[in-house]
Design a protein around this motif. Structure first.
Motif, PDB file in Angstrom:
ATOM      1  N   VAL A  48      45.507 -68.222 -30.231  1.00 32.43           N
ATOM      2  CA  VAL A  48      44.677 -68.818 -29.271  1.00 32.43           C
ATOM      3  C   VAL A  48      43.150 -69.294 -30.008  1.00 32.43           C
ATOM      4  O   VAL A  48      42.648 -70.452 -29.624  1.00 32.43           O
ATOM      5  CB  VAL A  48      44.000 -68.107 -27.757  1.00 32.43           C
ATOM      6  CG1 VAL A  48      45.251 -67.937 -26.975  1.00 32.43           C
ATOM      7  CG2 VAL A  48      43.503 -66.877 -28.013  1.00 32.43           C
ATOM      8  N   GLU A  49      42.679 -68.529 -30.745  1.00 33.77           N
ATOM      9  CA  GLU A  49      41.617 -68.758 -31.561  1.00 33.77           C
ATOM     10  C   GLU A  49      41.741 -70.038 -32.398  1.00 33.77           C
ATOM     11  O   GLU A  49      40.853 -70.726 -32.752  1.00 33.77           O
ATOM     12  CB  GLU A  49      40.943 -67.551 -32.343  1.00 33.77           C
ATOM     13  CG  GLU A  49      42.018 -66.820 -33.357  1.00 33.77           C
ATOM     14  CD  GLU A  49      42.684 -65.549 -32.726  1.00 33.77           C
ATOM     15  OE1 GLU A  49      43.048 -65.615 -31.337  1.00 33.77           O
ATOM     16  OE2 GLU A  49      43.053 -64.683 -33.319  1.00 33.77           O
ATOM     17  N   LEU A  66      33.822 -69.335 -33.652  1.00 34.77           N
ATOM     18  CA  LEU A  66      34.026 -68.853 -32.349  1.00 34.77           C
ATOM     19  C   LEU A  66      32.869 -67.570 -32.194  1.00 34.77           C
ATOM     20  O   LEU A  66      32.986 -66.583 -33.215  1.00 34.77           O
ATOM     21  CB  LEU A  66      35.505 -68.202 -32.029  1.00 34.77           C
ATOM     22  CG  LEU A  66      36.308 -69.720 -32.010  1.00 34.77           C
ATOM     23  CD1 LEU A  66      37.658 -68.978 -31.933  1.00 34.77           C
ATOM     24  CD2 LEU A  66      36.063 -70.640 -30.945  1.00 34.77           C
ATOM     25  N   VAL A  67      31.958 -67.755 -31.234  1.00 34.72           N
ATOM     26  CA  VAL A  67      31.133 -66.662 -30.709  1.00 34.72           C
ATOM     27  C   VAL A  67      31.523 -65.725 -30.065  1.00 34.72           C
ATOM     28  O   VAL A  67      31.381 -64.421 -30.212  1.00 34.72           O
ATOM     29  CB  VAL A  67      29.653 -67.428 -30.458  1.00 34.72           C
ATOM     30  CG1 VAL A  67      28.748 -66.382 -29.948  1.00 34.72           C
ATOM     31  CG2 VAL A  67      29.445 -68.325 -31.336  1.00 34.72           C
ATOM     32  N   ASP A  68      32.192 -66.111 -28.734  1.00 37.74           N
ATOM     33  CA  ASP A  68      32.584 -64.872 -27.795  1.00 37.74           C
ATOM     34  C   ASP A  68      33.702 -65.633 -26.767  1.00 37.74           C
ATOM     35  O   ASP A  68      33.607 -66.943 -27.047  1.00 37.74           O
ATOM     36  CB  ASP A  68      31.215 -64.728 -26.970  1.00 37.74           C
ATOM     37  CG  ASP A  68      31.100 -63.342 -26.683  1.00 37.74           C
ATOM     38  OD1 ASP A  68      32.258 -62.379 -26.540  1.00 37.74           O
ATOM     39  OD2 ASP A  68      29.909 -62.880 -26.307  1.00 37.74           O
ATOM     40  N   ILE A  69      34.287 -64.810 -26.134  1.00 36.81           N
ATOM     41  CA  ILE A  69      35.240 -65.334 -24.999  1.00 36.81           C
ATOM     42  C   ILE A  69      34.240 -65.296 -23.537  1.00 36.81           C
ATOM     43  O   ILE A  69      33.737 -64.287 -23.452  1.00 36.81           O
ATOM     44  CB  ILE A  69      36.210 -64.466 -24.912  1.00 36.81           C
ATOM     45  CG1 ILE A  69      37.310 -64.419 -26.200  1.00 36.81           C
ATOM     46  CG2 ILE A  69      37.012 -65.045 -23.616  1.00 36.81           C
ATOM     47  CD1 ILE A  69      38.454 -63.534 -26.285  1.00 36.81           C
ATOM     48  N   GLY A  71      35.564 -66.256 -20.634  1.00 37.67           N
ATOM     49  CA  GLY A  71      36.283 -65.664 -19.446  1.00 37.67           C
ATOM     50  C   GLY A  71      37.639 -66.326 -19.709  1.00 37.67           C
ATOM     51  O   GLY A  71      38.111 -67.009 -20.690  1.00 37.67           O
ATOM     52  N   VAL A  72      38.583 -65.898 -18.747  1.00 40.64           N
ATOM     53  CA  VAL A  72      39.899 -66.356 -18.634  1.00 40.64           C
ATOM     54  C   VAL A  72      40.074 -66.954 -17.268  1.00 40.64           C
ATOM     55  O   VAL A  72      39.817 -66.278 -16.245  1.00 40.64           O
ATOM     56  CB  VAL A  72      40.925 -65.221 -18.840  1.00 40.64           C
ATOM     57  CG1 VAL A  72      42.251 -65.882 -18.635  1.00 40.64           C
ATOM     58  CG2 VAL A  72      40.834 -64.857 -20.271  1.00 40.64           C
ATOM     59  N   ILE A  87      41.788 -69.921 -21.535  1.00 43.26           N
ATOM     60  CA  ILE A  87      40.988 -68.999 -22.427  1.00 43.26           C
ATOM     61  C   ILE A  87      39.832 -69.816 -22.711  1.00 43.26           C
ATOM     62  O   ILE A  87      39.709 -70.686 -23.579  1.00 43.26           O
ATOM     63  CB  ILE A  87      41.569 -68.310 -23.468  1.00 43.26           C
ATOM     64  CG1 ILE A  87      42.773 -67.450 -22.897  1.00 43.26           C
ATOM     65  CG2 ILE A  87      40.516 -67.651 -24.197  1.00 43.26           C
ATOM     66  CD1 ILE A  87      43.915 -67.663 -23.538  1.00 43.26           C
ATOM     67  N   PHE A  89      36.353 -70.164 -24.755  1.00 45.75           N
ATOM     68  CA  PHE A  89      35.178 -69.602 -25.878  1.00 45.75           C
ATOM     69  C   PHE A  89      34.097 -70.164 -25.759  1.00 45.75           C
ATOM     70  O   PHE A  89      33.911 -71.312 -25.457  1.00 45.75           O
ATOM     71  CB  PHE A  89      36.051 -70.092 -27.296  1.00 45.75           C
ATOM     72  CG  PHE A  89      37.390 -69.357 -27.651  1.00 45.75           C
ATOM     73  CD1 PHE A  89      37.202 -67.866 -28.207  1.00 45.75           C
ATOM     74  CD2 PHE A  89      38.516 -69.695 -27.290  1.00 45.75           C
ATOM     75  CE1 PHE A  89      38.349 -67.194 -28.723  1.00 45.75           C
ATOM     76  CE2 PHE A  89      39.567 -68.625 -27.717  1.00 45.75           C
ATOM     77  CZ  PHE A  89      39.528 -67.602 -28.200  1.00 45.75           C
ATOM     78  N   GLY A 140      28.497 -60.670 -20.741  1.00 48.90           N
ATOM     79  CA  GLY A 140      29.371 -60.404 -19.720  1.00 48.90           C
ATOM     80  C   GLY A 140      30.506 -61.494 -19.824  1.00 48.90           C
ATOM     81  O   GLY A 140      30.362 -62.363 -20.642  1.00 48.90           O
ATOM     82  N   THR A 141      31.698 -61.181 -19.067  1.00 49.45           N
ATOM     83  CA  THR A 141      33.147 -62.082 -19.284  1.00 49.45           C
ATOM     84  C   THR A 141      33.218 -62.187 -17.607  1.00 49.45           C
ATOM     85  O   THR A 141      32.985 -61.574 -16.611  1.00 49.45           O
ATOM     86  CB  THR A 141      34.356 -61.204 -19.583  1.00 49.45           C
ATOM     87  OG1 THR A 141      34.447 -59.993 -19.026  1.00 49.45           O
ATOM     88  CG2 THR A 141      33.896 -61.066 -21.165  1.00 49.45           C
ATOM     89  N   PHE A 142      34.292 -63.271 -17.353  1.00 46.17           N
ATOM     90  CA  PHE A 142      34.145 -63.870 -16.153  1.00 46.17           C
ATOM     91  C   PHE A 142      35.869 -64.337 -15.940  1.00 46.17           C
ATOM     92  O   PHE A 142      36.604 -64.551 -16.974  1.00 46.17           O
ATOM     93  CB  PHE A 142      33.364 -65.260 -16.169  1.00 46.17           C
ATOM     94  CG  PHE A 142      32.095 -64.816 -16.180  1.00 46.17           C
ATOM     95  CD1 PHE A 142      31.460 -64.782 -14.944  1.00 46.17           C
ATOM     96  CD2 PHE A 142      31.392 -64.923 -17.471  1.00 46.17           C
ATOM     97  CE1 PHE A 142      29.991 -64.270 -15.311  1.00 46.17           C
ATOM     98  CE2 PHE A 142      29.933 -64.571 -17.618  1.00 46.17           C
ATOM     99  CZ  PHE A 142      29.363 -64.233 -16.473  1.00 46.17           C
TER     100      PHE A 142
ATOM    101  N   ASP B  68      35.641 -55.959 -17.034  1.00 50.23           N
ATOM    102  CA  ASP B  68      35.223 -56.743 -18.247  1.00 50.23           C
ATOM    103  C   ASP B  68      36.581 -57.128 -18.804  1.00 50.23           C
ATOM    104  O   ASP B  68      37.514 -56.610 -18.640  1.00 50.23           O
ATOM    105  CB  ASP B  68      34.461 -56.139 -19.216  1.00 50.23           C
ATOM    106  CG  ASP B  68      33.013 -57.030 -19.746  1.00 50.23           C
ATOM    107  OD1 ASP B  68      33.228 -58.441 -19.237  1.00 50.23           O
ATOM    108  OD2 ASP B  68      32.223 -56.378 -19.970  1.00 50.23           O
ATOM    109  N   THR B 141      33.350 -59.571 -27.332  1.00 55.53           N
ATOM    110  CA  THR B 141      34.528 -59.958 -26.815  1.00 55.53           C
ATOM    111  C   THR B 141      35.512 -59.956 -28.147  1.00 55.53           C
ATOM    112  O   THR B 141      34.686 -60.225 -29.286  1.00 55.53           O
ATOM    113  CB  THR B 141      34.893 -61.066 -26.268  1.00 55.53           C
ATOM    114  OG1 THR B 141      34.299 -62.274 -26.860  1.00 55.53           O
ATOM    115  CG2 THR B 141      34.516 -61.178 -24.532  1.00 55.53           C
TER     116      THR B 141
END
Lengths: 149, 149
Positions: A48-49, A66-69, A71-72, A87, A89, A140-142, B68, B141
């Motif tokens: 995916v990245e 890419l810094v962070d995910i 959310g999905v 996904i 990013f 956080g993630t979402f 998370d 992440t």
């Protein structure tokens, strides 16, 4: 698209520069004429990245890191073509200048406020950008059914 | 499994209690006899967060709350059955006691150190647990090709 009763996998990429987000004005359906975060489908055998970096290079001519995910997102009705798990990013630019690719008429750099208030936005990308605004405050993630605080 | 050249989507769930992780001893191939984080495939029309809660309830009889997203793991060789994109959630228990379900012989609560040092571990779950150890220190992440610091 996947006709065989499994969700498809996509990536979308949030890129912010000088308080503006990079958005594409879609030239194809679904959501022709709407704004969207750039992205696309993940191929079989592709991480995916790598799909995120490939799509950004193909669509916008930008090399990204890419810094962070964020959310999905996987609400089954988020894409009228079928069930697509995206996904999302958060990325930054390494090199390149934005030029239009195959999937988009044009690109715009818009502030989050302008994007939310003034324009037609594709898919669930308003929810994604609202989550991103939350992420900027407290990380956080979402996911689709998670409420922003 | 998906025979039609799209990656499949799975969820895996990290559950820690009293410094131990909940692991399943797999009774089926692939990785029969190895330890794994509990998880399973996402159905078409099912949100990934709902799949995570369903799998935990089916496999372990636990009601969980998702805390998370640790990361998304999609190296094409991580599952010998085909290309599986796994979304890994971190969760906590709401209610229930662990009982064995359809997909597992038995469950074990093991420390991260014991899991990494002493046992056969399925898929890329060692990498996932190493990333989780990093997440406990500094959040963030992760993805298959991202190096833990």
């Amino acid at each position: 698209m996947n006709k065989y009763h499994y969700p498809s996998v996509a990536v979308d990429i949030i890129l912010e520069k000088d308080d503006n987000l990079l958005l594409v004005l879609r030239k194809k359906d679904p959501f022709k004429g709407s704004l969207a975060i750039p992205g696309g489908f993940v191929n079989e055998g592709e991480r995916v990245e790598d799909a995120a970096r490939r799509e950004m290079l193909e669509e916008t001519n930008l090399n990204i890191e890419l810094v962070d995910i964020l959310g999905v997102y996987s609400a089954p009705n988020r894409d009228p073509r079928g069930h697509v798990v995206s996904i999302v990013f958060i990325a930054k630019i390494i090199s390149g200048n934005v030029t239009a690719g195959d999937d988009a008429d044009s690109f715009e750099w818009l502030s989050i406020a302008d994007m939310i208030k003034n324009r037609r936005v594709a898919f669930d990308h308003i929810k994604i950008i609202e989550d991103y605004r939350e992420w900027k405050k407290s990380k956080g993630t979402f996911w689709s059914s998670k409420q922003s605080e």
